[in-house]
Design an enzyme around this catalytic site. Structure first.
Site, PDB file in Angstrom:
ATOM      1  N   SER A 137       0.781  -1.391  -0.108  1.00  0.00           N
ATOM      2  CA  SER A 137       0.059  -0.067   0.156  1.00  0.00           C
ATOM      3  C   SER A 137       0.912   1.092   0.025  1.00  0.00           C
ATOM      4  O   SER A 137       1.936   1.426   0.577  1.00  0.00           O
ATOM      5  CB  SER A 137      -0.835   0.103   1.334  1.00  0.00           C
ATOM      6  OG  SER A 137      -1.598   1.215   1.491  1.00  0.00           O
ATOM      7  N   TYR A 160      -1.372  -0.265  10.407  1.00  0.00           N
ATOM      8  CA  TYR A 160      -1.420  -0.970   9.210  1.00  0.00           C
ATOM      9  C   TYR A 160      -0.363  -0.882   7.937  1.00  0.00           C
ATOM     10  O   TYR A 160       0.189  -1.721   7.596  1.00  0.00           O
ATOM     11  CB  TYR A 160      -3.147  -0.441   8.516  1.00  0.00           C
ATOM     12  CG  TYR A 160      -3.091  -0.589   6.941  1.00  0.00           C
ATOM     13  CD1 TYR A 160      -3.584  -2.071   6.743  1.00  0.00           C
ATOM     14  CD2 TYR A 160      -2.847   0.269   5.903  1.00  0.00           C
ATOM     15  CE1 TYR A 160      -3.505  -2.267   5.416  1.00  0.00           C
ATOM     16  CE2 TYR A 160      -2.897   0.025   4.813  1.00  0.00           C
ATOM     17  CZ  TYR A 160      -3.619  -1.284   4.295  1.00  0.00           C
ATOM     18  OH  TYR A 160      -3.609  -1.629   2.975  1.00  0.00           O
ATOM     19  N   LYS A 164       2.478  -3.609   6.485  1.00  0.00           N
ATOM     20  CA  LYS A 164       2.637  -3.929   5.087  1.00  0.00           C
ATOM     21  C   LYS A 164       4.142  -3.570   4.732  1.00  0.00           C
ATOM     22  O   LYS A 164       4.878  -4.542   4.089  1.00  0.00           O
ATOM     23  CB  LYS A 164       1.727  -2.786   4.309  1.00  0.00           C
ATOM     24  CG  LYS A 164       0.586  -2.992   4.080  1.00  0.00           C
ATOM     25  CD  LYS A 164       0.229  -4.313   3.451  1.00  0.00           C
ATOM     26  CE  LYS A 164      -1.488  -4.504   3.125  1.00  0.00           C
ATOM     27  NZ  LYS A 164      -1.939  -5.717   2.648  1.00  0.00           N
TER      28      LYS A 164
HETATM   29  P1  NAD Z   1     -11.016  -6.601   1.017  1.00  0.00           P
HETATM   30  O1  NAD Z   1     -11.347  -6.656   2.531  1.00  0.00           O
HETATM   31  O2  NAD Z   1     -12.249  -6.165   0.202  1.00  0.00           O
HETATM   32  O3  NAD Z   1     -10.561  -8.046   0.751  1.00  0.00           O
HETATM   33  C1  NAD Z   1      -9.690  -8.820   1.660  1.00  0.00           C
HETATM   34  C2  NAD Z   1     -10.076 -10.392   1.603  1.00  0.00           C
HETATM   35  O4  NAD Z   1      -9.426 -11.062   2.127  1.00  0.00           O
HETATM   36  C3  NAD Z   1     -11.785 -10.472   1.855  1.00  0.00           C
HETATM   37  O5  NAD Z   1     -12.424 -11.165   1.040  1.00  0.00           O
HETATM   38  C4  NAD Z   1     -11.629 -10.742   3.285  1.00  0.00           C
HETATM   39  O6  NAD Z   1     -12.593 -11.636   3.816  1.00  0.00           O
HETATM   40  C5  NAD Z   1     -10.250 -11.897   3.251  1.00  0.00           C
HETATM   41  N1  NAD Z   1      -9.658 -12.067   4.441  1.00  0.00           N
HETATM   42  C6  NAD Z   1      -9.285 -11.196   5.422  1.00  0.00           C
HETATM   43  N2  NAD Z   1      -8.784 -11.923   6.298  1.00  0.00           N
HETATM   44  C7  NAD Z   1      -8.669 -13.017   5.888  1.00  0.00           C
HETATM   45  C8  NAD Z   1      -8.058 -14.265   6.630  1.00  0.00           C
HETATM   46  N3  NAD Z   1      -7.473 -14.322   7.716  1.00  0.00           N
HETATM   47  N4  NAD Z   1      -7.933 -15.272   5.948  1.00  0.00           N
HETATM   48  C9  NAD Z   1      -8.584 -15.794   4.909  1.00  0.00           C
HETATM   49  N5  NAD Z   1      -9.213 -14.435   4.209  1.00  0.00           N
HETATM   50  C10 NAD Z   1      -9.380 -13.280   4.856  1.00  0.00           C
HETATM   51  O7  NAD Z   1      -9.703  -5.824   0.807  1.00  0.00           O
HETATM   52  P2  NAD Z   1      -9.175  -5.022  -0.632  1.00  0.00           P
HETATM   53  O8  NAD Z   1      -9.747  -3.721  -0.631  1.00  0.00           O
HETATM   54  O9  NAD Z   1      -9.864  -6.086  -1.747  1.00  0.00           O
HETATM   55  O10 NAD Z   1      -7.590  -5.082  -0.315  1.00  0.00           O
HETATM   56  C11 NAD Z   1      -6.974  -6.338  -0.863  1.00  0.00           C
HETATM   57  C12 NAD Z   1      -5.457  -5.835  -0.140  1.00  0.00           C
HETATM   58  O11 NAD Z   1      -5.053  -4.960  -0.948  1.00  0.00           O
HETATM   59  C13 NAD Z   1      -5.473  -5.940   1.214  1.00  0.00           C
HETATM   60  O12 NAD Z   1      -4.137  -6.724   1.655  1.00  0.00           O
HETATM   61  C14 NAD Z   1      -5.222  -4.430   1.468  1.00  0.00           C
HETATM   62  O13 NAD Z   1      -4.476  -4.263   2.895  1.00  0.00           O
HETATM   63  C15 NAD Z   1      -4.728  -4.045   0.146  1.00  0.00           C
HETATM   64  N6  NAD Z   1      -4.679  -2.575  -0.099  1.00  0.00           N
HETATM   65  C16 NAD Z   1      -5.930  -2.290  -0.357  1.00  0.00           C
HETATM   66  C17 NAD Z   1      -6.263  -1.000  -0.557  1.00  0.00           C
HETATM   67  C18 NAD Z   1      -7.731  -0.433  -0.722  1.00  0.00           C
HETATM   68  O14 NAD Z   1      -7.870   0.929  -0.720  1.00  0.00           O
HETATM   69  N7  NAD Z   1      -8.634  -1.077  -0.997  1.00  0.00           N
HETATM   70  C19 NAD Z   1      -5.263   0.137  -0.748  1.00  0.00           C
HETATM   71  C20 NAD Z   1      -4.043  -0.277  -0.543  1.00  0.00           C
HETATM   72  C21 NAD Z   1      -3.498  -1.799  -0.298  1.00  0.00           C
HETATM   73  C1  UD1 Z   2      -6.511   6.092   3.163  1.00  0.00           C
HETATM   74  C2  UD1 Z   2      -5.284   5.431   4.120  1.00  0.00           C
HETATM   75  C3  UD1 Z   2      -4.193   4.879   3.547  1.00  0.00           C
HETATM   76  C4  UD1 Z   2      -4.581   3.719   2.331  1.00  0.00           C
HETATM   77  C5  UD1 Z   2      -5.555   4.448   1.586  1.00  0.00           C
HETATM   78  C6  UD1 Z   2      -6.101   3.606   0.330  1.00  0.00           C
HETATM   79  C7  UD1 Z   2      -6.018   6.829   6.083  1.00  0.00           C
HETATM   80  C8  UD1 Z   2      -5.447   7.921   6.997  1.00  0.00           C
HETATM   81  N1  UD1 Z   2      -5.093   6.507   5.189  1.00  0.00           N
HETATM   82  O1  UD1 Z   2      -5.677   6.909   2.406  1.00  0.00           O
HETATM   83  O2  UD1 Z   2      -3.392   4.157   4.435  1.00  0.00           O
HETATM   84  O3  UD1 Z   2      -3.473   3.207   1.631  1.00  0.00           O
HETATM   85  O4  UD1 Z   2      -6.686   4.801   2.262  1.00  0.00           O
HETATM   86  O5  UD1 Z   2      -6.824   2.549   1.044  1.00  0.00           O
HETATM   87  O6  UD1 Z   2      -6.958   6.355   6.302  1.00  0.00           O
HETATM   88  N2  UD1 Z   2     -11.406  12.550   2.662  1.00  0.00           N
HETATM   89  C9  UD1 Z   2     -12.664  13.576   3.126  1.00  0.00           C
HETATM   90  N3  UD1 Z   2     -13.630  13.305   3.571  1.00  0.00           N
HETATM   91  C10 UD1 Z   2     -13.932  11.745   3.909  1.00  0.00           C
HETATM   92  C11 UD1 Z   2     -12.975  11.017   3.733  1.00  0.00           C
HETATM   93  C12 UD1 Z   2     -11.566  11.314   3.232  1.00  0.00           C
HETATM   94  O7  UD1 Z   2     -12.409  14.690   2.683  1.00  0.00           O
HETATM   95  O8  UD1 Z   2     -15.052  11.480   4.429  1.00  0.00           O
HETATM   96  C13 UD1 Z   2     -10.464  13.099   2.261  1.00  0.00           C
HETATM   97  C14 UD1 Z   2      -9.083  12.834   2.722  1.00  0.00           C
HETATM   98  O9  UD1 Z   2      -8.758  13.785   3.758  1.00  0.00           O
HETATM   99  C15 UD1 Z   2      -8.065  12.667   1.721  1.00  0.00           C
HETATM  100  C16 UD1 Z   2      -9.045  12.151   0.542  1.00  0.00           C
HETATM  101  O10 UD1 Z   2     -10.262  12.517   0.840  1.00  0.00           O
HETATM  102  O11 UD1 Z   2      -7.758  13.739   1.255  1.00  0.00           O
HETATM  103  C17 UD1 Z   2      -8.998  10.684   0.358  1.00  0.00           C
HETATM  104  O12 UD1 Z   2      -9.018   9.958   1.604  1.00  0.00           O
HETATM  105  P1  UD1 Z   2      -9.303   8.423   1.809  1.00  0.00           P
HETATM  106  O13 UD1 Z   2     -10.137   7.718   0.793  1.00  0.00           O
HETATM  107  O14 UD1 Z   2      -9.489   7.889   3.204  1.00  0.00           O
HETATM  108  O15 UD1 Z   2      -7.621   7.815   1.539  1.00  0.00           O
HETATM  109  P2  UD1 Z   2      -6.362   8.383   2.027  1.00  0.00           P
HETATM  110  O16 UD1 Z   2      -6.413   9.513   3.031  1.00  0.00           O
HETATM  111  O17 UD1 Z   2      -5.236   8.479   0.682  1.00  0.00           O
END
Ligand code: NAD
Ligand code: UD1
Length: 350
Positions: A137, A160, A164
């Site tokens: 991430s 978190y 990572k």
């Molecule tokens: P998500 O929660 O939608 O998907 C994660 C999946 O993993 C879910 O289906 C959940 O049921 C499963 N899971 C969780 N714990 C488990 C366990 N112990 N054993 C088996 N299954 C388990 O999340 P996502 O948004 O699809 O994210 C996927 C990955 O990407 C995560 O590792 C997250 O940290 C990373 N990531 C996500 C974002 C984002 O904004 N969505 C951003 C950066 C990184």
């Molecule tokens: C968040 C996580 C980051 C993660 C990323 C992608 C935090 C502090 N950081 O980042 O670790 O990698 O999501 O999943 O949570 N905002 C508003 N109103 C809202 C929500 C957000 O104005 O109700 C603004 C925030 O201040 C920011 C932008 O929208 O400027 C995006 O926010 P968000 O979607 O939470 O993502 P990140 O802060 O980038």
């Protein structure tokens, strides 16, 4: 035919990636506990990949379980061997991802995200499966640099992000312990949004997500009265936070290309930013969402959120140069696809 083990394959990013991989001809094995997803996702993946009967196919096999449980991992790998369906690569999406929650439940985050990942790597080693794609991430960067590349200093600001970064370090150690063995890529995602354009897959917003996009959609659907904009006094052009939003299908394509890259090249460990390299402020995002979908997103300016940074945009040059990949879908498409998914599924997968 290559078989890929996808942990978390029914989650937001995993489910979209499954569709891309199935349609590219890979066989998949999904391991998911469904702790943050619904089993209904499976039907929709099958529909999009033209799988008629999930019980009658080698293309997609599903195990319900926790990746911290070695027994189930052993069962998956040994079953695959018995069926001559050996697993050539693991894509590890599963994990806990709520930044705010990680401050209150650090032990759970370290247990699932770090200990659990070690567990998988140990079983992979046992079965001589040494290709690994890891979901990292942009949270690893913290707020030191607006436009980080993969060599920029990583200083996470929450547990978190720490988990990572720790897994990334473990993966580097593992690679260097035996440099001719492991092929590893960790993908640092920026801000994934959007949905599959069919409206069959998307992010299930029923959880307590605190990210902006779930809230914009909830406000547009009338489930919330207004969006709180966290600060309009940041050092950015309009004072609101700037982020690099990327369409989840571009991320899914990025995984496909990253895996192809690994399988075709010599053992290595590589870290790649997956973002568009384009920054969008909160006010711009609201405006484009409204224009793209002919709807209203009322908002209020609120105070800054603790832990936020002004601006975070990917330097994505390395991913573009190494992979045969380029993010194709613009912000309008992200807003349209996400709105389509939300309108069709106002209660997520319920
Ligand atoms: P998500 O929660 O939608 O998907 C994660 C999946 O993993 C879910 O289906 C959940 O049921 C499963 N899971 C969780 N714990 C488990 C366990 N112990 N054993 C088996 N299954 C388990 O999340 P996502 O948004 O699809 O994210 C996927 C990955 O990407 C995560 O590792 C997250 O940290 C990373 N990531 C996500 C974002 C984002 O904004 N969505 C951003 C950066 C990184
Ligand atoms: C968040 C996580 C980051 C993660 C990323 C992608 C935090 C502090 N950081 O980042 O670790 O990698 O999501 O999943 O949570 N905002 C508003 N109103 C809202 C929500 C957000 O104005 O109700 C603004 C925030 O201040 C920011 C932008 O929208 O400027 C995006 O926010 P968000 O979607 O939470 O993502 P990140 O802060 O980038």
């Amino acid at each position: 035919m290559n078989t890929i083990l996808i942990t978390g394959g029914t989650g937001f990013i995993g489910s979209h990636t499954c569709v891309v991989l199935l349609n590219a001809g890979f066989n998949l094995i999904i391991l998911d506990s469904f702790i943050n997803s619904s089993e209904k996702v499976l039907d929709n993946i099958c529909e999009l990949a033209n799988i008629k009967d999930i019980n009658q196919t080698q293309r997609l096999i599903v195990y319900k379980g926790d990746f911290r449980n070695k027994k189930i991992l052993n069962l998956i790998f040994s079953d695959a061997e018995l069926k001559n369906n050996n697993i050539s690569c693991v894509m590890h999406f599963a994990g806990l991802k709520a930044v705010g929650e990680s401050n209150f439940k650090p032990l759970s985050y370290w247990d699932v995200n770090v200990s659990g990942t070690i567990n998988i790597l140990k079983v992979m080693e046992q079965y001589k499966c040494n290709n690994f794609v890891f979901s990292s991430s942009a949270a690893v960067y913290g707020g030191l640099n607006n436009n980080p590349n993969e060599d920029s200093i990583a200083r996470p600001e929450n547990p978190y992000g720490e988990t990572k970064l720790t897994v990334e370090k473990i993966l580097r150690n593992l690679y260097f312990s035996s440099p001719n063995k492991w092929r590893i890529v960790f993908l640092r995602y920026f801000n994934p949004i959007g949905a599959h354009e069919s409206g069959l897959l998307g992010e299930d917003f029923n959880n307590d997500a605190t990210n902006i996009f779930p809230d914009i959609c909830k406000v547009a659907l009338g489930k919330k009265k207004f969006l709180k904009v966290f600060g309009n006094d940041w050092p950015t052009p309009d004072g609101t936070g700037v982020r690099d939003y990327i369409h989840v299908m571009d991320l899914a394509d990025g995984h496909f290309q990253a895996m192809q890259y690994l399988l075709r090249n010599k053992p290595q460990v590589v870290c790649l930013n997956l973002g568009t390299g384009v920054g969008t402020s909160v006010l711009e995002l609201i405006r484009i969402f409204e224009e793209s979908n002919s709807c209203k997103v009322p908002y209020l300016i609120s105070h800054r959120r603790i832990g936020d940074v002004a601006c975070l945009i990917a330097d994505n040059k390395l991913a573009i140069s190494k992979l045969n990949w380029f993010p194709k879908r613009d912000l309008k498409k992200m807003c349209q696809d996400s709105w389509n998914w939300n309108k069709k599924n106002p209660n997520g997968y319920e």
